[in-house]
Design an enzyme around this catalytic site. Structure first.
Site, PDB file in Angstrom:
ATOM      1  N   ASP A 154     -13.135  10.969  11.433  1.00 25.74           N
ATOM      2  CA  ASP A 154     -12.646  10.121  10.344  1.00 25.74           C
ATOM      3  C   ASP A 154     -12.269  10.982   9.139  1.00 25.74           C
ATOM      4  OD1 ASP A 154     -12.065   7.982   8.765  1.00 25.74           O
ATOM      5  OD2 ASP A 154     -13.945   6.924   9.112  1.00 25.74           O
ATOM      6  N   ASP A 155     -11.024  10.904   8.709  1.00 27.65           N
ATOM      7  CA  ASP A 155     -10.553  11.628   7.505  1.00 27.65           C
ATOM      8  C   ASP A 155     -10.676  13.147   7.639  1.00 27.65           C
ATOM      9  OD1 ASP A 155     -10.266   9.081   6.514  1.00 27.65           O
ATOM     10  OD2 ASP A 155     -11.445   9.395   4.699  1.00 27.65           O
ATOM     11  N   CYS A 162      -7.300   4.507   8.167  1.00 32.68           N
ATOM     12  CA  CYS A 162      -8.244   4.230   9.260  1.00 32.68           C
ATOM     13  C   CYS A 162      -7.832   3.063  10.156  1.00 32.68           C
ATOM     14  CB  CYS A 162      -9.612   3.892   8.695  1.00 32.68           C
ATOM     15  SG  CYS A 162     -10.278   5.139   7.595  1.00 32.68           S
ATOM     16  N   LYS A 194     -17.437   3.695  14.490  1.00 30.75           N
ATOM     17  CA  LYS A 194     -16.734   2.838  13.530  1.00 30.75           C
ATOM     18  C   LYS A 194     -15.646   2.002  14.207  1.00 30.75           C
ATOM     19  CE  LYS A 194     -13.454   3.655   9.731  1.00 30.75           C
ATOM     20  NZ  LYS A 194     -13.233   4.448   8.512  1.00 30.75           N
ATOM     21  N   HIS A 242     -13.770  -1.023  12.503  1.00 25.18           N
ATOM     22  CA  HIS A 242     -12.776  -1.190  11.444  1.00 25.18           C
ATOM     23  C   HIS A 242     -11.487  -1.873  11.903  1.00 25.18           C
ATOM     24  CE1 HIS A 242     -11.238   0.541   7.356  1.00 25.18           C
ATOM     25  NE2 HIS A 242     -11.544  -0.741   7.336  1.00 25.18           N
ATOM     26  N   HIS A 295     -15.747  11.106   6.714  1.00 20.99           N
ATOM     27  CA  HIS A 295     -15.336  10.182   5.663  1.00 20.99           C
ATOM     28  C   HIS A 295     -16.347  10.230   4.509  1.00 20.99           C
ATOM     29  CE1 HIS A 295     -14.285   6.262   3.872  1.00 20.99           C
ATOM     30  NE2 HIS A 295     -13.237   6.186   4.682  1.00 20.99           N
ATOM     31  N   ASP A 322      -8.289  10.516  12.550  1.00 23.89           N
ATOM     32  CA  ASP A 322      -7.599   9.232  12.419  1.00 23.89           C
ATOM     33  C   ASP A 322      -6.505   9.277  11.359  1.00 23.89           C
ATOM     34  OD1 ASP A 322      -9.306   9.332  10.198  1.00 23.89           O
ATOM     35  OD2 ASP A 322      -9.674   7.177  10.200  1.00 23.89           O
ATOM     36  N   LYS A 370      -4.419  11.731   2.893  1.00 21.52           N
ATOM     37  CA  LYS A 370      -4.697  10.370   3.364  1.00 21.52           C
ATOM     38  C   LYS A 370      -4.050   9.341   2.421  1.00 21.52           C
ATOM     39  CE  LYS A 370      -8.559   7.242   4.167  1.00 21.52           C
ATOM     40  NZ  LYS A 370      -9.987   6.953   4.017  1.00 21.52           N
TER      41      LYS A 370
END
Ligand SMILES: *[C@@H]1O[C@H](CO)[C@@H](O)[C@H](O)[C@H]1NC(C)=O
Ligand SMILES: *[C@@H]1O[C@H](CO)[C@@H](O)[C@H](O)[C@H]1NC(C)=O
Ligand SMILES: *[C@@H]1O[C@H](CO)[C@@H](O)[C@H](O)[C@H]1NC(C)=O
Length: 512
Positions: A39-40, A77, A131, A133, A228, A286, A304
């Protein structure tokens, strides 16, 4: 090598037989598929891109696999996960604007057939950790109702790594609510307070691998919380980074190290069970890194939330002994929407039941180095776009002169790629070239134009805007945007529903 054309199983016979000289009887078995989504995780945050952050497991796995260096994800995301699960662009699912916020009554449309359902149809055991989401206002939206046999993780976009509590404003109630967001299956998971998310999730992934019945192929989707925000990590992972002076970057580096260890642990578990020789492991971020919270996409522009390369060019690789050309680097155009047809293809499944796919089966591209079947890539079209994070510096937008002939409204936030060309319209998001970590921000920004063209093959940093030199390409790409926008689904971005409130002692989850 030509004999390997055809089914992945045939490919496996040749590759595995050649490298490992395994008995042919095992060759008919379809591969286990393990998909690890970070993530990120930014472009400059992996060791093999020259980062000061150490990622020995990612470096080693990818060095023996295929590194995807012209690989794209979405800038956020929910959209990336949406495209991974559906194989379709956001303009086709109504999720082209932002993310799904905790109180929005929204999820990936229930008439979309998702990747895990297709893997299940193909006879796979399918498990998810981490996650989600992708919406949870109704039970029907949950991962357990959308193709996963088991699920352990959190449903919203981010939370505390130790308490697993998510705080979110509930605008309709004029309050901010903090509540647990962790589930085992559909039940609220209690008793994990104090366990660091990266370890909690990877331990769960390892236990799924350990408990897996070897007669069935396994599809395991591990969507790690790392890296993240918030910046939280046990001290032992940060200790090696005392040389990093920026405190955000230092904590972030520790978080990356924990994530790298998690990936290592998962691969060791696969090896211990004897699954590794028949596993395809995909690692992907992501979206681009968030520079506000320690991430770096250097030398790429933006971050991002933006359609610049720093937002959408993703770290990604495929590992495992089933690759035909291990140890290679792919510069072919590949997108996160391509995984669905690619993985279902490896599973010898069918994409029957999906809506028209935007993704392509890119297995031959990755494994054998064939040209990518993907000629075009729509990054997004979002008429409602606003940049909600602070961006350093100021830049004004000017309209392109002379005016373009297309009827596409060039004030709309959009970007499209065709071979080496990338066209951006509207405000693409924070346009800064964030400096290499440890260096000072320098570059003055030229004003942005509402139509910009870059040759991203020659100019991946998007420094040389060439729309004036190539008007025919600009017109062509604008006409493609116009064509796609005409067929886009209406944006689904509902107001918060106050019924989302879990109350002072509840947990985030379905309320309808
Ligand atoms: C919302 O809450 C804040 C503080 O709790 C208060 O000052 C404000 O007046 C409230 N706004 C509305 C519209 O009720
Ligand atoms: C990896 O496995 C080791 C040994 O079991 C464990 O101590 C460590 O916490 C694990 N790391 C992660 C990130 O799960
Ligand atoms: C595709 O789905 C339809 C309807 O569910 C079914 O009738 C057909 O047999 C399926 N085809 C394949 C190739 O699975």
């Amino acid at each position: 090598m030509t004999a390997a054309v055809g089914s992945p199983a045939a490919l496996w016979v040749i590759t595995a037989g050649f490298i490992f000289n395994l008995p042919a009887v095992r060759a008919s078995r379809r591969p286990h598929v393990v998909f690890i989504l970070a993530d990120d995780f930014g472009w400059f945050d992996v060791g093999y891109h020259g980062s000061e952050i150490r990622t020995p497991n990612l470096d080693r796995l990818s060095a023996r696999g295929v590194r995807l260096e012209n690989y794209y994800v979405q800038p956020l995301c929910t959209p990336s996960r949406n495209q991974l699960m559906t194989g379709r662009y956001q303009i086709h699912t109504g999720l082209q604007h932002q993310i799904i916020w905790p109180c929005q009554p929204s999820c990936v449309p229930l008439d979309e057939k998702l990747l895990p359902e297709l893997m299940k149809d193909a006879g796979y055991a399918s498990h998810m950790v981490g996650k989600w989401h992708l919406g949870m206002f109704r039970k029907d939206c949950l991962p357990t109702r959308r193709g996963f046999d088991s699920y352990f993780g959190y449903l919203t976009g981010g939370e505390d790594y130790f308490t697993h509590v998510r705080c979110s404003p509930i605008s309709a109630l004029n309050l901010s609510r903090c509540a647990l967001d962790l589930r085992d299956g559909e039940a609220v998971a209690v008793g994990y307070e104090g366990v660091y998310s990266t370890e909690l999730l990877s331990e769960r992934a390892v236990s799924i691998i350990e408990g897996h019945n070897r007669d069935k192929p396994l599809f395991l989707y591990v969507a790690l919380q790392a890296v993240h925000a918030p910046l939280q990590v046990p001290e032992r992972y940060v200790a090696p980074y005392s040389f990093i002076t920026d405190p955000h970057r230092r904590l972030y580096a520790g978080m990356v190290s924990a994530m790298d260890e998690a990936v290592g642990n998962i691969t060791v578990a696969l090896q211990r069970r004897g699954f590794w020789d028949n596993t395809v492991l995909v690692f992907s971020t992501d979206n681009g890194g968030q520079t506000l919270y320690g991430g770096s996409n250097w030398p790429l522009r933006g971050r991002k939330w933006s359609l610049w390369e720093g937002g959408v060019r993703g770290v990604g690789f495929v590992a495992g002994p089933l690759l035909n050309r291990p140890g290679t680097v792919s510069h072919e155009l590949i997108h996160i929407s391509d995984w669905l047809p690619t993985l279902v293809g490896l599973a010898e499944g069918s994409t029957n039941g999906t809506k028209p796919l935007d993704g392509f089966n890119v297995w031959n591209t990755i494994s054998k180095g064939f040209a990518s079947p993907r000629l075009e890539l729509l990054h997004n079209i979002d008429p409602l776009y606003v940049d909600i994070a602070p961006c350093p510096g100021r830049h004004r937008q000017f309209t392109l002169s002379p005016p373009v002939t297309s009827s596409f409204n060039v004030s709309i936030h959009a970007a499209i790629r065709s071979s080496n060309w990338k066209l951006l319209t509207g405000y693409p998001g924070c346009a800064v070239w964030f400096p290499r970590p440890g260096h000072n921000i320098s570059s003055e920004l030229d004003p942005l134009k509402s139509v910009m063209l870059f040759d991203v093959e020659k100019d991946p940093e998007e420094r040389n805007e060439v729309s004036a030199q190539f008007p025919a390409i600009v017109d062509f790409l604008l006409s493609r945007l116009q064509h796609l926008q005409k067929r886009a689904s209406p944006i689904n971005f509902p107001d918060d529903d106050p019924r989302c409130d879990p109350g002072p002692s509840g947990a985030w989850g379905p309320w309808e």
